[in-house]
Design an enzyme around this catalytic site. Sequence first.
Site, PDB file in Angstrom:
ATOM      1  N   LYS A  66       0.858  -1.195   0.000  1.00 31.00           N
ATOM      2  CA  LYS A  66       0.000   0.000   0.000  1.00 31.00           C
ATOM      3  C   LYS A  66       0.889   1.239   0.000  1.00 31.00           C
ATOM      4  CE  LYS A  66      -3.849   2.284   2.279  1.00 31.00           C
ATOM      5  NZ  LYS A  66      -3.290   3.615   1.993  1.00 31.00           N
ATOM      6  N   ASP A  68       1.637   5.370   0.085  1.00 33.90           N
ATOM      7  CA  ASP A  68       1.124   6.501   0.855  1.00 33.90           C
ATOM      8  C   ASP A  68       1.388   7.786   0.090  1.00 33.90           C
ATOM      9  OD1 ASP A  68       0.025   7.958   2.875  1.00 33.90           O
ATOM     10  OD2 ASP A  68       1.684   7.712   4.285  1.00 33.90           O
ATOM     11  N   GLU A 208       2.931   1.257   5.375  1.00 34.84           N
ATOM     12  CA  GLU A 208       1.580   1.578   5.809  1.00 34.84           C
ATOM     13  C   GLU A 208       0.678   0.357   5.841  1.00 34.84           C
ATOM     14  OE1 GLU A 208      -1.962   4.848   5.015  1.00 34.84           O
ATOM     15  OE2 GLU A 208      -0.519   4.437   3.440  1.00 34.84           O
TER      16      GLU A 208
END
Length: 349
Positions: A66, A68, A208
Amino acid sequence: MTKPPRKTSKPLLGEAEAPLRSRPRRRRNPAQPNLPLDPMPDRIDPCLALLRPKPPKGPQWAFEVKWDGYRLALHIEPSGVRILTRGGHDWTERFPAIAAEARRLPVATAILDGEAVVFDERGRSDFGRLQQSLGGRGGKRTSREAVLMAFDLLYFDGRDIRQTELTSRRHLLEGLVPAAGEKAIRLSEEIEADGETLLRIACEHDLEGIIAKRRDSPYRSGRLGDWLKIKCTQSDGFAIMGYEKSTASFGGIGRLLLAARKGDELVYVGGVGTGFNERSAAELREQMDKLIISKPAVDTGRKRNAVFVRPELVAEIEYRAWTHDGKLRHGSYKGLRDAADEAAVYEVS
């Protein structure tokens, strides 16, 4: 008596030695249209990931890191390149390195879905650094450090491929975008691991979290469950209601006062006093001081030395948990979301 076969007016075959020829071909009329191509969408609302506490299981799920940053759609057209934010704002000029790299991709027309990020020294995407490279919320700076991590392909060489399954879209994307190196557009790679193992490794490296995607899913705009996000730490957007003043803190901000959405209203969810540096605090203070009001927009309880603002700014806040009375625990300020990013304010039930 049987009649002899009738002679044809033209023999099926000519003399044995004579070469066979088709009739002369007519030249194509340039005005004749080609096979129809799919019209290129002017804008596509992104597919969004649903938050889940644990990764899904099964071979039907593919996993990625993921990122950011800011969600972007990259449009490559005969007339040029456009870079659109999640809210549909044209930010082509703000990402010159990404735009220049897009012009070098070996494709005539395409729409790529991805995330613009800036990496820290350890190779992690850092939202605060991305914000600073763009000059903060509402800033007009260009970011030459930003990299587009491309993770989907929605339109390719005249064809709208959103109804094609993810596995096929990814196959085309992998042939278009390099997986590594120093280029401004890179492939967000699928990682061969089960979700629980990948999440553990991601958290150990202070990332994250991870994204899970159904391999057989088409590309559908909205938050419909084809994509899932599993976070190492919670990070969401909260409306800024004001701040408590402090002479000992950066920018004079002792603590931000925050609110979440509950139905059609905002509710106070506590404050955050860490995560600022001198630069980010000064930029935030400048933005807040333009929005000062005399009374709080929601009930924050009794606050000393508080300055209240119109709830127009959305702060990205990282936090560990919630208290029993609905307040954030161990919160840390990460940066201001830009209006063009259309970041949603967190909803409480």
